[in-house]
Structures are given as structure tokens and as C-alpha cells.
Design a protein around this motif. Structure first.
Motif, PDB file in Angstrom:
ATOM      1  N   ASN A   1       0.809  -1.208   0.000  1.00 48.13           N
ATOM      2  CA  ASN A   1       0.000   0.000   0.000  1.00 48.13           C
ATOM      3  C   ASN A   1       0.842   1.259   0.000  1.00 48.13           C
ATOM      4  O   ASN A   1       0.328   2.345  -0.133  1.00 48.13           O
ATOM      5  CB  ASN A   1      -0.955  -0.001   1.192  1.00 48.13           C
TER       6      ASN A   1
ATOM      7  N   ARG B   1      -6.655  -4.762   0.078  1.00 43.31           N
ATOM      8  CA  ARG B   1      -6.682  -4.952   1.529  1.00 43.31           C
ATOM      9  C   ARG B   1      -7.677  -4.000   2.178  1.00 43.31           C
ATOM     10  O   ARG B   1      -8.443  -4.365   3.058  1.00 43.31           O
ATOM     11  CB  ARG B   1      -5.278  -4.719   2.093  1.00 43.31           C
ATOM     12  N   GLU B   2      -7.671  -2.770   1.645  1.00 48.12           N
ATOM     13  CA  GLU B   2      -8.606  -1.793   2.192  1.00 48.12           C
ATOM     14  C   GLU B   2     -10.047  -2.259   1.984  1.00 48.12           C
ATOM     15  O   GLU B   2     -10.888  -2.143   2.884  1.00 48.12           O
ATOM     16  CB  GLU B   2      -8.406  -0.446   1.490  1.00 48.12           C
TER      17      GLU B   2
ATOM     18  N   ILE C   1     -10.792  -4.732   4.599  1.00 45.98           N
ATOM     19  CA  ILE C   1     -11.044  -4.122   5.907  1.00 45.98           C
ATOM     20  C   ILE C   1     -12.445  -3.542   5.957  1.00 45.98           C
ATOM     21  O   ILE C   1     -13.215  -3.757   6.890  1.00 45.98           O
ATOM     22  CB  ILE C   1     -10.015  -3.008   6.185  1.00 45.98           C
TER      23      ILE C   1
ATOM     24  N   VAL D   1     -14.935  -6.185   6.319  1.00 50.89           N
ATOM     25  CA  VAL D   1     -14.952  -6.714   7.677  1.00 50.89           C
ATOM     26  C   VAL D   1     -15.749  -5.787   8.579  1.00 50.89           C
ATOM     27  O   VAL D   1     -16.480  -6.206   9.458  1.00 50.89           O
ATOM     28  CB  VAL D   1     -13.507  -6.873   8.194  1.00 50.89           C
ATOM     29  N   LEU D   2     -15.624  -4.482   8.303  1.00 50.66           N
ATOM     30  CA  LEU D   2     -16.335  -3.508   9.122  1.00 50.66           C
ATOM     31  C   LEU D   2     -17.784  -3.350   8.703  1.00 50.66           C
ATOM     32  O   LEU D   2     -18.490  -2.504   9.213  1.00 50.66           O
ATOM     33  CB  LEU D   2     -15.626  -2.155   9.044  1.00 50.66           C
ATOM     34  N   GLY D   3     -18.205  -4.141   7.702  1.00 50.51           N
ATOM     35  CA  GLY D   3     -19.630  -4.155   7.396  1.00 50.51           C
ATOM     36  C   GLY D   3     -20.051  -3.502   6.100  1.00 50.51           C
ATOM     37  O   GLY D   3     -21.238  -3.346   5.851  1.00 50.51           O
TER      38      GLY D   3
ATOM     39  N   GLN E   1     -21.583  -0.707  -1.608  1.00 53.22           N
ATOM     40  CA  GLN E   1     -20.894   0.429  -0.998  1.00 53.22           C
ATOM     41  C   GLN E   1     -19.435   0.484  -1.425  1.00 53.22           C
ATOM     42  O   GLN E   1     -18.886   1.550  -1.684  1.00 53.22           O
ATOM     43  CB  GLN E   1     -21.001   0.341   0.526  1.00 53.22           C
TER      44      GLN E   1
ATOM     45  N   PRO F   1     -13.763 -11.838   2.590  1.00 53.81           N
ATOM     46  CA  PRO F   1     -12.823 -10.843   3.115  1.00 53.81           C
ATOM     47  C   PRO F   1     -11.469 -11.433   3.469  1.00 53.81           C
ATOM     48  O   PRO F   1     -10.456 -10.761   3.346  1.00 53.81           O
ATOM     49  CB  PRO F   1     -13.525 -10.320   4.364  1.00 53.81           C
ATOM     50  N   VAL F   2     -11.468 -12.699   3.865  1.00 54.19           N
ATOM     51  CA  VAL F   2     -10.198 -13.260   4.326  1.00 54.19           C
ATOM     52  C   VAL F   2      -9.144 -13.236   3.231  1.00 54.19           C
ATOM     53  O   VAL F   2      -7.972 -13.011   3.458  1.00 54.19           O
ATOM     54  CB  VAL F   2     -10.402 -14.683   4.883  1.00 54.19           C
TER      55      VAL F   2
ATOM     56  N   LEU G   1     -15.343 -14.405   8.107  1.00 54.14           N
ATOM     57  CA  LEU G   1     -14.543 -13.904   6.996  1.00 54.14           C
ATOM     58  C   LEU G   1     -14.281 -15.038   6.021  1.00 54.14           C
ATOM     59  O   LEU G   1     -13.901 -14.832   4.885  1.00 54.14           O
ATOM     60  CB  LEU G   1     -13.199 -13.364   7.500  1.00 54.14           C
TER      61      LEU G   1
ATOM     62  N   PHE H   1     -13.258  -6.628  15.091  1.00 48.99           N
ATOM     63  CA  PHE H   1     -12.015  -7.367  14.825  1.00 48.99           C
ATOM     64  C   PHE H   1     -10.787  -6.577  15.262  1.00 48.99           C
ATOM     65  O   PHE H   1     -10.715  -5.361  15.093  1.00 48.99           O
ATOM     66  CB  PHE H   1     -11.873  -7.623  13.323  1.00 48.99           C
TER      67      PHE H   1
ATOM     68  N   PHE I   1      -6.574  -7.094  14.528  1.00 47.63           N
ATOM     69  CA  PHE I   1      -5.624  -7.945  13.818  1.00 47.63           C
ATOM     70  C   PHE I   1      -4.217  -7.735  14.337  1.00 47.63           C
ATOM     71  O   PHE I   1      -3.888  -6.677  14.875  1.00 47.63           O
ATOM     72  CB  PHE I   1      -5.640  -7.621  12.322  1.00 47.63           C
TER      73      PHE I   1
ATOM     74  N   ASN J   1      -1.587  -7.308  12.487  1.00 51.62           N
ATOM     75  CA  ASN J   1      -0.943  -6.220  11.741  1.00 51.62           C
ATOM     76  C   ASN J   1      -1.865  -5.004  11.635  1.00 51.62           C
ATOM     77  O   ASN J   1      -1.758  -4.219  10.721  1.00 51.62           O
ATOM     78  CB  ASN J   1      -0.493  -6.707  10.364  1.00 51.62           C
TER      79      ASN J   1
ATOM     80  N   ASN K   1      -4.218  -3.653  10.366  1.00 50.58           N
ATOM     81  CA  ASN K   1      -5.123  -3.429   9.235  1.00 50.58           C
ATOM     82  C   ASN K   1      -5.849  -2.091   9.295  1.00 50.58           C
ATOM     83  O   ASN K   1      -7.059  -2.015   9.133  1.00 50.58           O
ATOM     84  CB  ASN K   1      -6.155  -4.564   9.132  1.00 50.58           C
ATOM     85  N   LEU K   2      -5.068  -1.055   9.525  1.00 52.18           N
ATOM     86  CA  LEU K   2      -5.662   0.279   9.434  1.00 52.18           C
ATOM     87  C   LEU K   2      -5.488   0.762   8.001  1.00 52.18           C
ATOM     88  O   LEU K   2      -4.604   0.301   7.285  1.00 52.18           O
ATOM     89  CB  LEU K   2      -4.954   1.234  10.403  1.00 52.18           C
ATOM     90  N   ILE K   3      -6.338   1.692   7.557  1.00 53.84           N
ATOM     91  CA  ILE K   3      -6.218   2.224   6.196  1.00 53.84           C
ATOM     92  C   ILE K   3      -5.317   3.455   6.231  1.00 53.84           C
ATOM     93  O   ILE K   3      -5.585   4.427   6.937  1.00 53.84           O
ATOM     94  CB  ILE K   3      -7.605   2.566   5.618  1.00 53.84           C
ATOM     95  N   ASP K   4      -4.209   3.356   5.491  1.00 48.16           N
ATOM     96  CA  ASP K   4      -3.167   4.369   5.593  1.00 48.16           C
ATOM     97  C   ASP K   4      -3.615   5.755   5.156  1.00 48.16           C
ATOM     98  O   ASP K   4      -3.080   6.756   5.604  1.00 48.16           O
ATOM     99  CB  ASP K   4      -1.955   3.956   4.754  1.00 48.16           C
ATOM    100  N   GLU K   5      -4.551   5.795   4.228  1.00 48.64           N
ATOM    101  CA  GLU K   5      -4.949   7.092   3.682  1.00 48.64           C
ATOM    102  C   GLU K   5      -5.901   7.852   4.605  1.00 48.64           C
ATOM    103  O   GLU K   5      -6.182   9.016   4.369  1.00 48.64           O
ATOM    104  CB  GLU K   5      -5.617   6.925   2.307  1.00 48.64           C
ATOM    105  N   LEU K   6      -6.435   7.155   5.613  1.00 42.86           N
ATOM    106  CA  LEU K   6      -7.396   7.806   6.495  1.00 42.86           C
ATOM    107  C   LEU K   6      -6.745   8.148   7.830  1.00 42.86           C
ATOM    108  O   LEU K   6      -5.825   7.478   8.274  1.00 42.86           O
ATOM    109  CB  LEU K   6      -8.596   6.873   6.745  1.00 42.86           C
TER     110      LEU K   6
ATOM    111  N   LEU L   1     -14.928   4.657  10.453  1.00 42.54           N
ATOM    112  CA  LEU L   1     -15.243   3.723   9.374  1.00 42.54           C
ATOM    113  C   LEU L   1     -16.155   2.593   9.855  1.00 42.54           C
ATOM    114  O   LEU L   1     -17.047   2.150   9.144  1.00 42.54           O
ATOM    115  CB  LEU L   1     -13.929   3.141   8.842  1.00 42.54           C
ATOM    116  N   ALA L   2     -15.907   2.155  11.124  1.00 43.50           N
ATOM    117  CA  ALA L   2     -16.681   1.029  11.653  1.00 43.50           C
ATOM    118  C   ALA L   2     -18.136   1.408  11.885  1.00 43.50           C
ATOM    119  O   ALA L   2     -18.997   0.552  11.981  1.00 43.50           O
ATOM    120  CB  ALA L   2     -16.049   0.538  12.955  1.00 43.50           C
TER     121      ALA L   2
ATOM    122  N   GLN M   1     -19.576   3.834   9.880  1.00 41.27           N
ATOM    123  CA  GLN M   1     -20.066   4.371   8.621  1.00 41.27           C
ATOM    124  C   GLN M   1     -21.086   3.453   7.965  1.00 41.27           C
ATOM    125  O   GLN M   1     -21.986   3.897   7.279  1.00 41.27           O
ATOM    126  CB  GLN M   1     -18.888   4.558   7.684  1.00 41.27           C
ATOM    127  N   TYR M   2     -20.877   2.179   8.153  1.00 41.40           N
ATOM    128  CA  TYR M   2     -21.749   1.224   7.491  1.00 41.40           C
ATOM    129  C   TYR M   2     -22.939   0.838   8.349  1.00 41.40           C
ATOM    130  O   TYR M   2     -23.681  -0.061   8.035  1.00 41.40           O
ATOM    131  CB  TYR M   2     -20.933   0.008   7.044  1.00 41.40           C
TER     132      TYR M   2
ATOM    133  N   ARG N   1     -11.450   1.008  17.034  1.00 44.53           N
ATOM    134  CA  ARG N   1     -12.301   0.736  15.884  1.00 44.53           C
ATOM    135  C   ARG N   1     -13.168  -0.501  16.128  1.00 44.53           C
ATOM    136  O   ARG N   1     -14.314  -0.572  15.709  1.00 44.53           O
ATOM    137  CB  ARG N   1     -11.429   0.539  14.644  1.00 44.53           C
TER     138      ARG N   1
END
Lengths: 808, 227
Positions: free
Chosen positions: A413, A714-715, A718, A721-723, A728, A801-802, B54, B87, B89, B91, B93-98, B106-107, B109-110, B154
Motif C-alpha cells: 500500500n 486490503r482496504e 477491511i 470486515v467492518l460491514g 458500498q 474478506p479473508v 470472513l 475485529f 488484527f 498487523n 489493518n488500518l487504512i493508511d490514507e485515512l 469507518l466502523a 459508517q456502514y 475501531r
């Protein structure tokens, strides 16, 4: 080591078949177009290389005045008088020769042919050094000499041993073969004219022309009939000759001649073959090369993008290699060799395609482009190196710069340059796609418009017989027409001095009142017979048709009043409000030195405007009159279901009635196409380049979409995973590509509006509005972009997602 | 809350079939803290991914809150996951751009939550994990411990009833690891169920129950004294 790199490169190609295909197809297209455009330019620029003095040979071209009404600005020929004038003015010129091209009837042992003949001054052979099989450059010093090319001698006599043989021209003069020369290659201006019968075959003395046509040795003003060649002495240059030509033009050109030709232009011979394009203000050679280069750059950028996208999948491999001791330089080398492998592969394919394309192009254009590997190969190799290294540099640098641990951990990334850079790439791709799409559509619909405009004349069912004005045929005109009308398949027949799209007829200056110099305008006159207009379905909207019973309806040189039928445009010029009001009105001829006679034109009928003189120029004010001594063409309207029968009967009737002269028949379609060959050329060039560039930018877009979707695998995981739902995720990616797309709309819309506007300005009658086409192009491009991105997003997002989370 | 019956997961390679999970039978009550331990490749993460929906099992039953979800499609699973599971993790698993704040938001948002309420909850949870002063930083600008705190924030912001943690301390030093474990513990005390995969026996001690996996099978289940 290098071998192992190549192996890995090939394995990667096989592993990512889709990407490999896109990469190679895109690069191949780019290379193909670029190499081909370079090949064509080299061919055109190396024209006339067979003539030793070509660097010193110049021609005098005519520059048309704005008042001339001509669609083009520059014409390769000029008036025959300028040849002797420049010769006498500048004794230091090594040689001057005029060449007038005419299609003449040539008779050998009672067999007649129509052959393109160049009537030249005797120094022609001293300017162009031909290769003589027999005879020498003095061949035309005698006024009855004649030069034949090898292939023409073979065709006419079956041999090249033809010195001294007699050739009769136009049944009136006899010439003796005084030299036979080797054929001149296709890449000479003498052979590159696209019109039929213009290739070099017969070269006759200028003197012969004075005996069979209204030409004199000292030449005439205002005919624009001769190519004038000047051989400059070593110490003089083009600028000097231009100054002298200007002075000569000013000293000798009569005042009324300047309204048509306002100046002479000295042009190097080596530019003569691109003259047609220059004349139309379309620098086709430069355009082709620049477009070719642009296409190549786009292809290389595409490759760079795709390679960068693809390299994400290999971050781990790189990390591993680094951990195992590979230096940064070694990695760079590996990735550059990979891109070189692909570039070489693409170049091989491009060369193979050119091998296939060149003969096709030659057949289509009558040129003789050749793929000479001794010249092309070094070029091809350096281009391959340049493209391979240039396009591969960025991804190679991107991927090799990471710290090994970063790469092993999966820095996917983080690789791939800034968002900003990618957005610019997307915007550029998009602007180009929209631009190209809009142009293709405008060109297509403009052409459809031209076809539609020309549809008022039935092109495919009208057979036109030419050369009806030959002295021996004139007495048989009426008999021929009557006999043909009795034959099966022929519905109607009529004589005229011009047929649609052939730009015949003649022009006079006229005004509403006699002697009204201020209100003068040009009128095009066409000499027809009684049925001509109705046969061509040009319906009268007022007044009456020509009538055989009324003697005033037939042109008589001794009478000052002539009955004419005019078009609506003429009424506008005369300021007459309605067609009915025009009947019975008169207008007048304005005095011209060449045509001093006073004339009054009496309007008896009005026809609707039509594109008789072609669709490339505004409809001129036109008058039709019945004037049998002018007839040059016989238009035969065939019955649509009996065309074959009609053509066959026509030929048989002709051969029986006029055995000495071969029939000259063409469908009206031929004249239409002859007229459009220039426009068709431009259209072909524009559509060809546009189509390929469009394809490339779609390929690029595909790559970028893949890049975006993959980079964010990957994003996406994620978010899921967050729904986030599938919709969307897709919506998010589509929205993200929309920003650069909107920028590109801002760039592309004005640009395509401008370019399309310039293009349709070539045509007097153009499609009404460009804007809908630009809008449609924008919509198509956006929808395409969205769907490509959405498809990629969908492919990635629908996975569990996995898998996306594991992706690095 | 969770019941696995005869659950199997296998991967089909080119030639051989690898069995990752073999006839697993596990159950877990609401609000429990369960640790999963075992050597590398024993199937811990596979199990956690299946528990988190997952990934899907090859065969067997998975009852979540009483419903058999083994036949659910991706959309149904997503809905269930969104409402119930958070979840964490290894590593992050955060989104680098945010930014940190956006990553946490984000969690939510949906979910169908008004933005005002969303912001309030994000602020609250940032305070709680002690990352509020870094709200506008990007993940790349934070230390591993701070990143994992963001990840924890999150995971909990949507108030899930179950948190799945895949070696949450694996990339952290011991003091940061301890910190994260304390957070999980306090969450558990408030009633959130936690399933955590870990290598560290010390961290496993935070759990009430420990499941040992070996070669895709449950080797032992034992209760721990909660410290």
C-alpha cells in the motif's frame, strides 16, 4: 543471470496472462503506429531521390487570391506564360521547363488509346536525368520527338526496340520515338498523383501541344496549366528565386488576372508531393509524425502504469531477493530486463504487422513504401531500448527502493507513487479518450452529412460518357443518343459540358444591372440539353423548362439575350424575393477582357439549389443554358434493375458507331469519389489515429482501474470486515475515479469543441452542432470508466474478506 | 452464543488436500473470554476467520446466536458480522490514507447512525483508549502500540457483543502488549465476549478459558484462573 531474469520475465507474462496481453497489445500498437508514421514520413521526404539535381530543382506554384472562390489556397501549377518569362528574365538559371499534362488519344497502327501525356519544354530532360535505354537527353530537341518509358513501350509495342516508330496524337500530328527511358519509381512526384493516368508514361515536346490544343510556345496568362520546373545554379537559393519570381509576376501579370492568382510561390521539388495537403492547410506529414509519437508516448505511459500495478504482486519477491543479498542495482537491472523483454516482443510483433501493412498501404495509395531492414533495424533497436528502459524505469525504481523488511512485510500500500500523479494520468487518459471519441463522431457524422447532401444526384445508376467534344465524335452525338435511348437498360440520356461533382462548366461575372461593377458576382454556367435537368431530377420550382420548339431557348452567339434557368442562390444574389417573381427578369454580364461580348440573361425558370459543384464549397449562383457546341459529357440514366445490360448495350453501341475512339465511361460515383479523395484522405488519417489512440486509452484505463482496485484490495477487505456491502465498496471506488474524470471533462470539452470546429470549417455545409457529439463522447467515456472500475471493484469485493486481507 | 459442530476446513491444492481444521466442536457463552493457543499452522487463524465469518467452513455447522449460518451467503454474513463482531488484527489493518479519527469512524459508517452521534461515539472511544491527542494523525505516523489502540477503538466503537482478536499483541513489545490486554480485559468485564488467538501463555492467562489446537484438532480445553 540475465537468462534467469528473462525466464522470470516470461514466467510472469504467463502467470498474468491478461496483464501481459494488455501490455503487449498496447505497446505493439504504439510501436506500430510510430514506426509506420516514421516510415511514411521518410518515404515522403526522400521523394524524387532518383534525380541527381533534386536539391536544386524548384517549382512555381500559384497562390490563389481570396477573391478566387477556390477552396484551396495553393495550386501546384501556374500559367504557361511564366515559363518563358522567367527563362528570359534570369539567363543564369541552368534550365527552365514547363510540363503540361493532358490525356490525349494516341494511335499506333490503327489502335487507339487515351494516355496521360506530358508536353514539356526540351530542357525537361536536362533537369531530370532519366536513365536512357535508347536515345539521350537531346530526345526532345526536335519538335517531333517522343520519349516512352520502358513499361509503356512494352505495353504499346511489346518491345523497347521502338526507336523511330511513329505515334499519332489526336489523329492529327505524328511523332517519332526518339528515346526510351527506364520506368521512374513510384516515389517520384511524376508518379505520385493519385489521379489515374497521371503516372509518367509519354513525354512529348511542348511544340506538339501547340498543334493540337489552343496553346502557343510563348504561353498564356490565366490558365494555371503547367508545372514549371526551374533548375537553380549552385550559388543561388530559394529566397532569391522567390524575389525574382515576385518581380516577374508584378511586371507581367494583367490586373484582372490577379483576382484569381495573386502571387507565385517558389517551392522545392522535394515538397511537391505534400503540396495537396499544404494547400488545404493541413500539414499531414507533421501531423502524422506528431500523432504517431503521441500514440507511442500514450502506449509507453500505459505500460508504465500497468507495470507499476503489477509490481505490487511482487513486493515480497523483491524483499526476498534483497534479503538474499541482491543489490538495488541488480533489482533495477532485473526489472528493466523484464520491461525490455516485453518491449522487444512488442517490437517484433509491430514489425511483423508493418510487413503486412506496407503492401496493403501501397496497393491502396499506389505508393512504393519499402521496409528496408538495413535502415529500419538500428532505428527499431534504439526505439525498443528507449521504450523498454523508459517505460520500465518508474516501476523498477518504485519496487526496488524499499527496505527489504518493508517489502517482506508487505509495503504494497505504500508503493506506487502519489495519488496526485495517478490522478493526473487518469485525467490525461480521459481527456484523450473524450477528445478522440468526439472527433471520431464528428468526422463520421460530417461525412454522413456529405453523403446525404450529394444524394440528390443518383450516383450509382448514372453512367457518364466523356470526351464527347472530340472533333470526330461531335457529328455523331445526336445519333449516339438516339440509338442508346432505344436500347434496353437505358432510361434517359442527356448532354452537357459538366456533370455533378466534376466542377466543370465555366464562370462569368454578372450583375443585376448592366455595367453595375459594385454589384458584381461570379456565376457558374452549365451548358445542358433540353432534358438534362429533368433527367437529373432537378425539379423546377417556378417558370418553365427549356423547350425545343422555341428557338430563343438555344444559345446563339449572335444574339445578346440568352434564356437561362437559374438556381435559388442566384435569386438571392440578384435580390429577387421569390421564384415566381424571378421569371421574366434579366441580369447582365460584366465586361471582362477575355470575354468582351455584351450579354443579357433572361430567366425562364428556377430550380432548387443542389450541390452540383460538389459539397466542398458553398453552392454558387448557377445558370443553365442549352448550348450544344459545349457538350463534353453524355449522362446515361440506367434502369436500376438493368444496370449490367445498360452498360453492355452502351459499349456495343459505341463500338459500332464510333470504332476509332475507345469509349470513356465512368459512373457518376467515380466523379464523386475523385472529388473526395482529399477529404477522404484526411478522414482516414484522423479516424485511424483516433481509433487507435482511443483503443490505447481504454487499455490504459483498464490498467488504471486494475491498479486502483488491486492496490486497495486490503482496504476493501477491511471495509468489508467492518460491514461495508458490495454496493458500498463499488460506489466508493467509482466515486474516487470520478474526480479525475471530471477534471478531464473540463479539459477535453473545450479542446474537442475547438478541434471539431476547425475540422467542420473545411466544409461549407456542416453538421449543425458539435456539442451533442462532445456530450455523447463525455457520457460514453464516463460510463466506460465507471463500468471498468466497477467490474474490477466487484471482482475484488465479492471475494471473501479473508482473501482480500491476506492480499499484499 | 457460539456453537461449532463437526466443523472442517480444508484447502485444495494442485495435488494434495490440506486439512486446516478437523472436526472442531466448540461452544462459547455470551460475554466469555476465550483464548486459542497452539503452534504455527495448527489452524488458529483459520478458526478465528471462520468464527468471524470472513471465511466459510468446508463442512460442519456453525451456530451463531442459535442460527445455523453455514449456509448463509456473503450479504447475510456481512449483516450479521456488522451487527455483532469487532475485529483486532496482529498487523492492525488500518487504512493508511485515512486519519485515526476516520479509521475509527469507518466502523460506524456502514451502520445506520447519524453523523453527529457517530462523532460523539468516536470521540468517546478515542478518549477511552487514550489516542484522542492523535486523532488527526495517519496510522503511519503512530507507533505500533498506538496503532493497535486505534484498532481496538475501531473494534469496539460499534459496540459489538463479540470481539475477535488475532494475535493482537504479536507485533507489540511487552509493555504495549500488556496495555492492550488490559483494555481487552476491561471490555470483557463490561460484558463483551472476546475470542483471542495468541502465542503468549501470559496473555492467554487473561482469558477464562483456553483452547489448545494441534494439527487442526482441539487438543485440550482448560479453564484458567482469572488474574
Amino acid at each position: 543471470m540475465i537468462l534467469s531474469y528473462i525466464t522470470i520475465a516470461l514466467r510472469n507474462l504467463i502467470k498474468h496472462k491478461l496483464f501481459a496481453l494488455i501490455n503487449i497489445v498496447g505497446l505493439t500498437l504504439g510501436l506500430l503506429i510510430f514506426m509506420f508514421s516514421v516510415l511514411l514520413a521518410a518515404y515522403e521526404e526522400n521523394h524524387d531521390h532518383m534525380f541527381d539535381k533534386r536539391e536544386r530543382i524548384y517549382t512555381l506554384a500559384s497562390k490563389f487570391a481570396p477573391t478566387s472562390g477556390e477552396a484551396i489556397g495553393l495550386y501546384p501549377d501556374s500559367s504557361t506564360a511564366y515559363g518563358p518569362l522567367i527563362r528570359n528574365r534570369l539567363p543564369e538559371l541552368e534550365a527552365v521547363a514547363r510540363a503540361v499534362h493532358r490525356i490525349k488519344q494516341v494511335t499506333i497502327d490503327n489502335e487507339s488509346y487515351y494516355l496521360g501525356t506530358r508536353f514539356v519544354d526540351n530542357d525537361f530532360t536536362r533537369i531530370f536525368n532519366f536513365e536512357y535505354i535508347h536515345g539521350d537527353e537531346q530526345a526532345l530537341d526536335r519538335p517531333e520527338g517522343l520519349i516512352l518509358t520502358r513499361s509503356l513501350a512494352q505495353q504499346l509495342f511489346g518491345s523497347t526496340e521502338v526507336m523511330g516508330k511513329t505515334v499519332k496524337v489526336e489523329q492529327s500530328i505524328e511523332l517519332q520515338v526518339s528515346a526510351v527511358i527506364e520506368d521512374i519509381a513510384a516515389d517520384s512526384h511524376l508518379n505520385s498523383d493519385m489521379r489515374p493516368k497521371y503516372a509518367l508514361g509519354l513525354i512529348a515536346p511542348y511544340h506538339a501541344l501547340t498543334q493540337i490544343d489552343k496553346f502557343t510556345l510563348e504561353g498564356e496568362m490565366g490558365n494555371n496549366s503547367a508545372a514549371i520546373y526551374v533548375l537553380l545554379p549552385e550559388h543561388r537559393d530559394q529566397a532569391w528565386l522567390q524575389r525574382e519570381a515576385d518581380a516577374m509576376f508584378d511586371a507581367h501579370t494583367p490586373e484582372d488576372g490577379r483576382e484569381y492568382t495573386e502571387a507565385l510561390r517558389v517551392r522545392p521539388l522535394i515538397l511537391s508531393n505534400t503540396m495537396v495537403w499544404d494547400a488545404m492547410g493541413f500539414p499531414v506529414m507533421i501531423a502524422a509524425q506528431v500523432l504517431g509519437l503521441m500514440v507511442l508516448i500514450i502506449a509507453a505511459l500505459n505500460y508504465t502504469n500497468l507495470a507499476a500495478a503489477q509490481s505490487f504482486g511482487r513486493v515480497r519477491e523483491v524483499g526476498l531477493r534483497k534479503a538474499l543479498g541482491a543489490s538495488k542495482a541488480q533489482l533495477l537491472q532485473q526489472f528493466l530486463i523484464e520491461s525490455l523483454t516485453i518491449a522487444s516482443f512488442a517490437m517484433l510483433l509491430a514489425l511483423a504487422a508493418i510487413e503486412w501493412l506496407v503492401p496493403l498501404y501501397n496497393t491502396g495509395t499506389g505508393k512504393a513504401v519499402a521496409l528496408d531492414y538495413s535502415q529500419v533495424l538500428p532505428y527499431a533497436i534504439s526505439i525498443t531500448l528507449l521504450v523498454g528502459l523508459g517505460a520500465g524505469a518508474y516501476p523498477a525504481y518504485q519496487i526496488s527502493r524499499h527496505q527489504p523488511i518493508e517489502s517482506l512485510r508487505g509495503g504494497a500500500n505504500k508503493a506506487g507513487g502519489s495519488q496526485w500523479f495517478r490522478n493526473i494520468l487518469i485525467a490525461a487518459q480521459f481527456s484523450l479518450s473524450i477528445f478522440m471519441l468526439a472527433m471520431v463522431m464528428v468526422v463520421y457524422f460530417q461525412n454522413a452529412k456529405m453523403q446525404e447532401l450529394s444524394a440528390s444526384f443518383n450516383k450509382s445508376d448514372t453512367l457518364v460518357l466523356g470526351r464527347m467534344d472530340v472533333e470526330a465524335i461531335v457529328p455523331k452525338q445526336e445519333a449516339l443518343k438516339q440509338q442508346l435511348l432505344n436500347k434496353d437498360g437505358i432510361a434517359a440520356a442527356s448532354y452537357s459540358n459538366a456533370v455533378p461533382f466534376q466542377s466543370g462548366g465555366y464562370r462569368r461575372i454578372a450583375a443585376a444591372r448592366a455595367g453595375d461593377e459594385a454589384g458584381r458576382f461570379d456565376v457558374s454556367f452549365v451548358s445542358v440539353d433540353f432534358n438534362y435537368l429533368s433527367n437529373y431530377r432537378q425539379e423546377l420550382i417556378a417558370g418553365r423548362a427549356f423547350d425545343k420548339q422555341r428557338s430563343q431557348d438555344i444559345f446563339d452567339d449572335s444574339r445578346s439575350t440568352i434564356n437561362v434557368i437559374v438556381n435559388e442562390r442566384m435569386l438571392q444574389k440578384l435580390g429577387i424575393a421569390s421564384a415566381e417573381a424571378a421569371i421574366g427578369q434579366n441580369f447582365h454580364k460584366i465586361f471582362e477582357e477575355k470575354y468582351p461580348k455584351e450579354r443579357e440573361y433572361h430567366i425562364i425558370g428556377v430550380v432548387a439549389d443542389s450541390y452540383f459543384f460538389g459539397v466542398h464549397q458553398p453552392i454558387p449562383p448557377t445558370g443553365f443554358m442549352v448550348r450544344p457546341e459545349d457538350y463534353r459529357f453524355l449522362s446515361l440514366h440506367l434502369m436500376p434493375n438493368k444496370r449490367q445490360q445498360g452498360v453492355l448495350n452502351t459499349e456495343q453501341t459505341w463500338d459500332a458507331l464510333i470504332p476509332n475512339y475507345p469509349i470513356q465511361s465512368k459512373f457518376l460515383t467515380y466523379y464523386f469519389r475523385l472529388f473526395y479523395r482529399i477529404a477522404e484522405g484526411i478522414n482516414a488519417v484522423i479516424s485511424g489515429f483516433a481509433g487507435i489512440a482511443l483503443m490505447l486509452s481504454l487499455i490504459g484505463l483498464f490498467g488504471l482501474a486494475a491498479f486502483m482496485a488491486q492496490r486497495r484490495t486490503r482496504e476493501i477487505g477491511i471495509r468489508k470486515v467492518l460491514g461495508a456491502s458490495l454496493g458500498q465498496v463499488i460506489g466508493l471506488l467509482v466515486w474516487q475515479i470520478s474526480k479525475p474524470v471530471l477534471w478531464s471533462v473540463l479539459i477535453a470539452v473545450p479542446l474537442s469543441y475547438l478541434a471539431a470546429g476547425m475540422y467542420i470549417d473545411f466544409y461549407p455545409e456542416s453538421i449543425r452542432s458539435i456539442l451533442p457529439f462532445v456530450a455523447i463522447a463525455v457520457i460514453i467515456a464516463i460510463v466506460m470508466a465507471w463500468s471498468i472500475v466497477a467490474i474490477h471493484a466487484w471482482r475484488v469485493a465479492r471475494q471473501r474478506p479473508v482473501y482480500s486481507l491476506r492480499y499484499e | 452464543m457460539i456453537k461449532l459442530q463437526n466443523l472442517c476446513k480444508s484447502y485444495r491444492g494442485d495435488e494434495i488436500e490440506t486439512i486446516a481444521l478437523n472436526q472442531i466442536d466448540i461452544s462459547m457463552d455470551e460475554g466469555e473470554f476465550v483464548a486459542i493457543m497452539g503452534p504455527s499452522g495448527c489452524g488458529k487463524s483459520t478458526l478465528l476467520n471462520i468464527l468471524g465469518m470472513l471465511d466459510q467452513p468446508t463442512s460442519g455447522q456453525y451456530y451463531f446466536k442459535g442460527q445455523d449460518i453455514s449456509g448463509y451467503n456473503e450479504r447475510q454474513l456481512g449483516q450479521l458480522r456488522k451487527e455483532n463482531i469487532g475485529f483486532i488484527f496482529q498487523n492492525f489493518n488500518l487504512i493508511d490514507e485515512l486519519s485515526v479519527r476516520e479509521n475509527i469512524e469507518l466502523a460506524l459508517q456502514y451502520h445506520d447512525i447519524p453523523s453527529k452521534q457517530r462523532r460523539a461515539r468516536v470521540a468517546e472511544v478515542m478518549d477511552r483508549v487514550g489516542i484522542a491527542h492523535r486523532a488527526d494523525h495517519r496510522p503511519g505516523q503512530l507507533s505500533g502500540g498506538q496503532q493497535q489502540r486505534v484498532a481496538v477503538a475501531r473494534a469496539v466503537v460499534a459496540k459489538p457483543s463479540l470481539i475477535l482478536a488475532d494475535e493482537p499483541t504479536g507485533n507489540l513489545d511487552s509493555s504495549h502488549g500488556q496495555e492492550v490486554m488490559k483494555m481487552l480485559q476491561s471490555l470483557n468485564r463490561e460484558g463483551t465476549g472476546i475470542i483471542m488467538v495468541t502465542h503468549s501463555s501470559a496473555h492467554a492467562d487473561y482469558a477464562r478459558r483456553c483452547i489448545n489446537l494441534f494439527d487442526g484438532q482441539v487438543l485440550a480445553e482448560n479453564l484458567r484462573a482469572v488474574s
